[in-house]
Structure formats: structure tokens, C-alpha cells
Write a protein that holds these residues in place. Structure first.
Motif, PDB file in Angstrom:
ATOM      1  N   VAL A   1      -1.575   5.372   1.636  1.00  0.00           N
ATOM      2  CA  VAL A   1      -1.072   6.001   0.412  1.00  0.00           C
ATOM      3  C   VAL A   1      -0.017   5.106  -0.227  1.00  0.00           C
ATOM      4  O   VAL A   1      -0.083   4.774  -1.425  1.00  0.00           O
ATOM      5  CB  VAL A   1      -0.478   7.391   0.713  1.00  0.00           C
ATOM      6  CG1 VAL A   1       0.259   7.929  -0.517  1.00  0.00           C
ATOM      7  CG2 VAL A   1      -1.562   8.360   1.136  1.00  0.00           C
ATOM      8  N   LEU A   2       0.961   4.687   0.552  1.00  0.00           N
ATOM      9  CA  LEU A   2       2.032   3.854   0.023  1.00  0.00           C
ATOM     10  C   LEU A   2       1.521   2.496  -0.447  1.00  0.00           C
ATOM     11  O   LEU A   2       1.947   1.996  -1.498  1.00  0.00           O
ATOM     12  CB  LEU A   2       3.132   3.672   1.068  1.00  0.00           C
ATOM     13  CG  LEU A   2       4.151   4.821   1.174  1.00  0.00           C
ATOM     14  CD1 LEU A   2       5.086   4.593   2.348  1.00  0.00           C
ATOM     15  CD2 LEU A   2       4.945   4.956  -0.117  1.00  0.00           C
ATOM     16  N   GLU A   3       0.633   1.889   0.305  1.00  0.00           N
ATOM     17  CA  GLU A   3       0.095   0.580  -0.092  1.00  0.00           C
ATOM     18  C   GLU A   3      -0.605   0.668  -1.438  1.00  0.00           C
ATOM     19  O   GLU A   3      -0.410  -0.199  -2.315  1.00  0.00           O
ATOM     20  CB  GLU A   3      -0.872   0.069   0.971  1.00  0.00           C
ATOM     21  CG  GLU A   3      -0.182  -0.409   2.250  1.00  0.00           C
ATOM     22  CD  GLU A   3      -1.177  -0.883   3.285  1.00  0.00           C
ATOM     23  OE1 GLU A   3      -2.384  -1.016   2.945  1.00  0.00           O
ATOM     24  OE2 GLU A   3      -0.772  -1.122   4.438  1.00  0.00           O
ATOM     25  N   ASP A   4      -1.420   1.690  -1.633  1.00  0.00           N
ATOM     26  CA  ASP A   4      -2.146   1.815  -2.904  1.00  0.00           C
ATOM     27  C   ASP A   4      -1.207   2.149  -4.059  1.00  0.00           C
ATOM     28  O   ASP A   4      -1.377   1.646  -5.186  1.00  0.00           O
ATOM     29  CB  ASP A   4      -3.230   2.887  -2.790  1.00  0.00           C
ATOM     30  CG  ASP A   4      -4.528   2.319  -2.219  1.00  0.00           C
ATOM     31  OD1 ASP A   4      -4.528   1.134  -1.821  1.00  0.00           O
ATOM     32  OD2 ASP A   4      -5.529   3.054  -2.160  1.00  0.00           O
ATOM     33  N   LEU A   5      -0.207   2.971  -3.808  1.00  0.00           N
ATOM     34  CA  LEU A   5       0.734   3.310  -4.876  1.00  0.00           C
ATOM     35  C   LEU A   5       1.595   2.106  -5.241  1.00  0.00           C
ATOM     36  O   LEU A   5       1.924   1.900  -6.415  1.00  0.00           O
ATOM     37  CB  LEU A   5       1.604   4.484  -4.450  1.00  0.00           C
ATOM     38  CG  LEU A   5       0.860   5.822  -4.342  1.00  0.00           C
ATOM     39  CD1 LEU A   5       1.759   6.890  -3.734  1.00  0.00           C
ATOM     40  CD2 LEU A   5       0.348   6.286  -5.712  1.00  0.00           C
ATOM     41  N   ASN A   6       1.957   1.313  -4.253  1.00  0.00           N
ATOM     42  CA  ASN A   6       2.688   0.080  -4.543  1.00  0.00           C
ATOM     43  C   ASN A   6       1.863  -0.829  -5.449  1.00  0.00           C
ATOM     44  O   ASN A   6       2.384  -1.446  -6.393  1.00  0.00           O
ATOM     45  CB  ASN A   6       3.038  -0.655  -3.249  1.00  0.00           C
ATOM     46  CG  ASN A   6       4.109   0.065  -2.453  1.00  0.00           C
ATOM     47  OD1 ASN A   6       4.845   0.889  -2.987  1.00  0.00           O
ATOM     48  ND2 ASN A   6       4.207  -0.238  -1.168  1.00  0.00           N
ATOM     49  N   GLN A   7       0.571  -0.925  -5.168  1.00  0.00           N
ATOM     50  CA  GLN A   7      -0.323  -1.749  -6.002  1.00  0.00           C
ATOM     51  C   GLN A   7      -0.406  -1.173  -7.418  1.00  0.00           C
ATOM     52  O   GLN A   7      -0.339  -1.913  -8.405  1.00  0.00           O
ATOM     53  CB  GLN A   7      -1.726  -1.791  -5.372  1.00  0.00           C
ATOM     54  CG  GLN A   7      -1.826  -2.633  -4.123  1.00  0.00           C
ATOM     55  CD  GLN A   7      -1.756  -4.116  -4.423  1.00  0.00           C
ATOM     56  OE1 GLN A   7      -1.841  -4.556  -5.569  1.00  0.00           O
ATOM     57  NE2 GLN A   7      -1.566  -4.917  -3.379  1.00  0.00           N
TER      58      GLN A   7
END
Length: 580
Positions: free
Chosen positions: A130-136
Motif C-alpha cells: 500500500v505504502l509503496e504504491d502510494l509513494n509512487q
């Protein structure tokens, strides 16, 4: 903060959201969030929008060949259908395909695909993804409120409250503080961050006595305190008048101070300190008295030490002394009731209203003629907006102690709050009559003028409010709280922060320990974008706070100001200010 600390809040008058309005809180920028975090009440939080989807996934195919961008959009639409049907792995596969397929120049679209895939990962509990995709998503579109709101939620779940606050603040700024759901999240995260910081800091702080105004208000809140006696008008006065020729110098701990006898007990020395309004040695004197096996002063020494622990902001130590006292046999009724009232206020401060009310009910059963029971319970009910019950208790207190000014002013203010809440002109007239009745009976009580002036401010009669504040100041020219009120009124009427700050800084000059003055100065300096000064005064207020709850509130203000300024600069958003 114990009972009179909360009384201090009420006599300070301005609700937190009202202070926000005064210092320029509007619907945009930093001011929006400052306004909201001062509002009372809770709003139910609905789920965030799950995915970006505006079209049906079953649209007919175009006759001409589709571009890679169009094909990526088709994959996203298919993913949205799977998402809505709860088929999250399939949705993730479609969003992944859209990410891979979409040309890099369409960064906004790719950001949407990452955000949608994060939503699917969220449903599966895959926090890291979740965090990785939102960071992107946010790296591709830093002005993406939906992604920022979802990442704030992820950080909140991970208890990374500072990061959560930064994201939800950015979201609020981009939405112009018009999205109620984002405001609710911001308020919640601010409180969590403040509590977290206060929990780390409060236990390690160096205890110190509060300001003179704080002490005066605390003692003024008791009509029948067996240790710290007050006059009928709520002013501290000696327990016993010194005999002619008796010294008034501060005694030493060995009982051999000039003017005292060796037979004078340590507790009796402590009583002399109370008579002289010197409180710095009381805990030490009482502790030494309690170390004696056969002391006849054990009960009162525990009550005195417990009271001083309250004033030093050492709630746990205060509770231990009061609990020990209440477990003993043969304790004088006045001493027991006073201990129960102080314990009830401490428990209420810890947000345990039910247990606090049990303390007050027990005190009432032990002595239903003690006005302090009804006054302090009414005060706590006033703070939690149970106004009708508060008024009943104040009425009972007044009937039992008709010359106790503090109950009159609190009753009048409770009536005023009830009238404002119900928007009742008739009740406003009744509250006004109660204030006037209190002034007729106690024409030299500054607190009545102060709260009456605040009530006039609430109704927009600033001329009358200024007259009342001026009268209050004439009675107590060195009362820092009155100066803060005058400064806020000046800001509301003149809109001149420099003039208002000049008045409020006088409050700090006359009472450097006035936490409220430092808080308000910090608030105004934020609006002037003078962050160095704002942080100094917030930190000073934090240092002076006398309860973990108050410290948490102040940390919330500090971090809100820091993060909002930083986020606004990062996003290139100007926030309203008062000017230089």
C-alpha cells in the motif's frame, strides 16, 4: 489539570475554536485546520472513495485501434469492476497491466493506477505494498488528494502520526478545507500525535508550581477546604492569624526557625507557610511529618501534600496520597469530602467521567451540606456541556454558601452557554440578569466582570465587553488572564496583531508562568508566519503545562503550525497572514 485548573480554562473564557476565529482562522490555508482542531464534537468518518472510476467498463470498443494510453484505461476499468465485486487479486492484476502499458508521459494516469492498486492492496491488508504504491502515485502527482488521504491513513495505522499529519494537511490544503472527512482525519491525527508526544515528555518533566493566577483560581474554587481556607469571595486567606509578635519568616525544616518553638511540629510549620502564601516547602515538610510514626497530623498532612501534588501537576502522586487518606479510619468528614472532591476532579481530567461522578456522589452522601461538592461537580458538568445538570449543582452550592462568589459566576456562565447552545433569546436575557445579580452582590469580584465580558463578546457587543474587561483590570491590574482577554478582544475589533500582541505580552511580563498567554501569542505568531517566535511560545507553554492532556493539546498546536507551514511551502500554496 485538576478541578480549579479546569476552572481556569473556563475563566479564561475563550473556547479554543473561538480563539481560532479571533486570530484569523478562515476557510483556507493554515487557518482552516486551526479552526477545525478547536471545534468540539465528533463526526462519523465514512470510508474513503475506493477507486477512481467514472465510466462503465463495458463500453463498446472503438472502431479504430486504441493507443497504449487508451488500452491502459481499459485495464483500469476492468480492474475497477473486479474491485467492486471484491475480487482484489484480479483487480491488482489489471492495475498492474495498466501501469506497465501506459506511456510515461501520461504521469497523471499512472498515478491513478498506482492509487487504485494501493486501494486493492489495502483491502488485502498488504501494508507495505500500500505504502509503496502510494509513494509512487504521489511522486508522479504531488497534488493528488485521494492518494495523500489514503497514505495518511496508512501512516496512522502504522502509528507514524507525524507523517500522517503531513499527508492529511496537504490534502486539506489542496481541498481548500472544504472536505469534512479530511478535516475529521486531521483532527484525529493531531490529537494522536499530541498525546504521543505528551506521553513521552510529561513523565520526565521537572515539576514546578503554576502561575499566581492559577494558584489563586485553584484556592478560590473551595469554600470549605480544611487546609487552604478561602474567604467568601473566593480569595485565599490564612487558616489562623499569627499571634502578636509571632514571626512571619519562612521556617526551616528542623523546627528551629526564629520565632518558633522546638515543640512546633513540621505540619504546623507547613500551616504557617500556607498562612504566608509560601508553598515551595510544603511537600517536603509534609513528607517529613508523615515519616513520624505517631504524628497526630497524618490525615491533614496527606491532604496537604496531595493538594500540592495536584498543583505541581503530579497527578499520580496526588492520587496515591488521596487514596491512602480515604482508606484510613477516623478521618474527619471535612477532610474526607475535600479529598473526594479533589480526587473526582483528577479522575475527570483523566477522561473517566463515570468514576469521577462516583467520587462526587460519595462525597455528597458523606456531607450533603458541603457546597464544595456541588460547586465542583457543577464545574465538571459545565466543562462537558451537561449544562442543565451543572446549573442545578451551582444552585445547590449557592443555597448552601450564599456568599461564595465563584458559584455565582460559574452559574451565570453555564446559563449563558445553555442559551447560546439552544439559540434562545429568552435564556440569554436570563443569563444576563444572573451576571448583573452577581455583580450587585460581589461588585469587586474581577472574575464576574471577566466572564460577563466574554459573554458579551459571544453576542458581538464588543463595546460592553471592553467596559467589563477594563473594570476587571482596574480591580486586578496584574491579572495576566484579564490582559489576555483584552488582547484577544483588541484583535477581534481592530484586526491589528501588533496592538493585540503588545497587550498580551504585558500578561507575560506580569506573570511569566501564564501558560495561556504563551499559547495565544504562539497562535498569533503562526498567523504572522513568525514561526521562530511561535515555536518559542508553544514550547514555553508546554514547559508550563500542568497536565498531560493540556500538554497534548499544546503539542498538537506546535506540530500543526510546523507541518502546515512546511507543507504549504512544498506545495506552493500561500496561506492567509496578519502581515508583518
Amino acid at each position: 489539570m485538576a478541578s480549579a485548573v479546569k476552572l481556569n480554562d473556563m475563566t479564561e473564557g475563550w473556547n479554543k475554536w473561538q480563539v481560532g476565529l479571533v486570530v484569523g482562522v478562515g476557510a483556507l490555508g493554515v487557518a482552516g485546520l486551526w479552526y477545525y482542531m478547536r471545534r468540539k464534537g465528533e463526526v462519523k468518518v465514512d470510508k474513503l472513495d475506493i477507486v477512481d472510476s467514472n465510466q462503465n467498463a463495458n463500453n463498446k470498443a472503438s472502431a479504430k485501434p486504441k493507443s497504449l494510453q487508451e488500452q491502459a484505461q481499459e485495464s483500469k476499468k476492468e480492474g475497477n469492476v473486479f474491485f467492486k465485486n471484491g475480487q482484489y487479486p484480479a483487480a491488482i492484476s489489471c492495475y498492474t497491466q495498466a501501469i506497465k502499458m501506459c506511456p510515461q508521459e501520461h504521469s497523471g494516469d499512472i498515478a491513478t493506477f498506482y492509487q487504485n492498486r494501493a486501494a486493492a492492496f489495502e483491502q488485502l491488508g498488504e501494508k507495505n505494498n500500500v505504502l509503496e504504491d502510494l509513494n509512487q502515485a504521489i511522486s508522479l502527482n504531488k497534488r493528488y488528494p485521494k492518494a495523500l488521504a489514503r497514505r495518511a491513513r496508512a501512516h496512522e495505522i502504522a502509528e507514524n502520526y507525524a507523517l500522517a499529519l503531513e499527508d492529511i494537511t496537504a490534502c486539506c490544503l489542496l481541498e481548500g478545507f472544504q472536505n469534512q472527512q479530511s478535516l475529521v482525519v486531521a483532527d484525529r491525527v493531531l490529537k494522536l500525535l499530541g498525546k504521543s508526544k505528551a506521553r513521552e515528555t510529561y513523565s520526565s518533566r521537572t515539576p514546578s508550581l503554576p502561575s499566581q493566577f492559577f494558584m489563586k483560581n485553584y484556592f478560590a474554587g473551595f469554600c470549605h477546604d480544611p487546609i487552604f481556607k478561602t474567604s467568601s469571595a473566593g480569595k485565599a486567606e490564612p487558616l489562623t492569624k499569627p499571634e502578636e509578635g509571632e514571626t512571619t519568616e519562612e521556617p526551616v525544616l528542623n523546627g528551629e526557625a526564629e520565632g518558633t518553638t522546638k515543640e512546633e511540629s513540621l505540619f504546623e510549620q507547613a500551616q504557617q507557610q500556607v498562612n504566608q502564601q509560601q508553598y515551595g516547602q510544603l511537600i517536603e515538610l509534609c513528607t517529613k511529618e508523615l515519616e513520624l510514626k505517631d504524628t497526630p497530623h497524618r490525615h491533614k498532612a496527606l491532604l496537604m501534600r496531595g493538594t500540592m501534588y495536584v498543583l505541581y501537576g503530579q497527578g499520580e502522586e496526588a492520587m496515591k496520597d488521596l487514596s491512602t487518606l480515604l482508606e484510613m479510619e477516623g478521618v474527619d468528614t471535612k477532610v474526607r469530602v475535600n479529598a473526594l472532591v479533589k480526587m473526582g476532579s483528577l479522575v475527570m481530567q483523566a477522561d473517566n467521567a463515570q468514576e469521577a461522578l462516583v467520587c462526587f456522589s460519595t462525597a455528597e452522601k458523606e456531607d450533603n451540606k458541603n457546597s464544595d461538592v456541588f460547586h465542583h461537580r457543577g464545574q465538571q458538568l459545565l466543562l462537558v456541556e451537561k449544562l442543565d445538570d451543572a446549573i442545578k449543582d451551582f444552585d445547590m452550592s449557592i443555597s448552601l454558601s450564599p456568599d461564595f462568589a465563584t458559584s455565582y459566576v460559574q452559574r451565570a456562565y453555564a446559563e449563558h452557554r445553555s442559551a447560546v447552545t439552544q439559540q434562545s433569546p429568552m435564556k440569554l436575557m436570563k443569563a444576563d440578569a444572573s451576571f448583573k445579580q452577581a455583580l450587585e452582590k460581589f461588585p469587586n469580584c474581577s472574575d464576574i466582570y471577566l466572564l460577563y465580558g466574554q459573554a458579551q463578546c459571544d453576542q458581538g457587543d464588543f463595546t460592553r465587553a471592553e467596559e467589563l474587561f477594563t473594570r476587571a483590570e482596574s480591580l486586578e491590574p496584574d491579572n495576566a488572564n484579564i490582559l489576555v482577554h483584552r488582547g484577544l478582544l483588541c484583535l477581534q475589533t481592530s484586526k491589528d496583531p501588533n496592538q493585540a500582541l503588545a497587550i498580551i505580552r504585558r500578561a507575560v511580563e506580569v506573570d511569566p508562568l501564564c501558560e495561556y498567554a504563551h499559547e495565544i501569542i504562539g497562535t498569533i505568531e503562526v498567523q504572522r508566519t513568525n514561526m521562530t517566535a511561535a515555536e518559542y511560545h508553544f514550547n514555553k507553554a508546554i514547559e508550563l503545562s500542568k497536565s498531560e492532556a493540556e500538554m497534548a493539546h499544546l503539542f498538537s498546536l506546535l506540530h500543526a503550525s510546523q507541518i502546515q507551514t512546511r507543507v504549504a511551502q512544498k506545495l506552493g500554496i500561500e496561506v492567509p497572514t496578519f502581515g508583518p
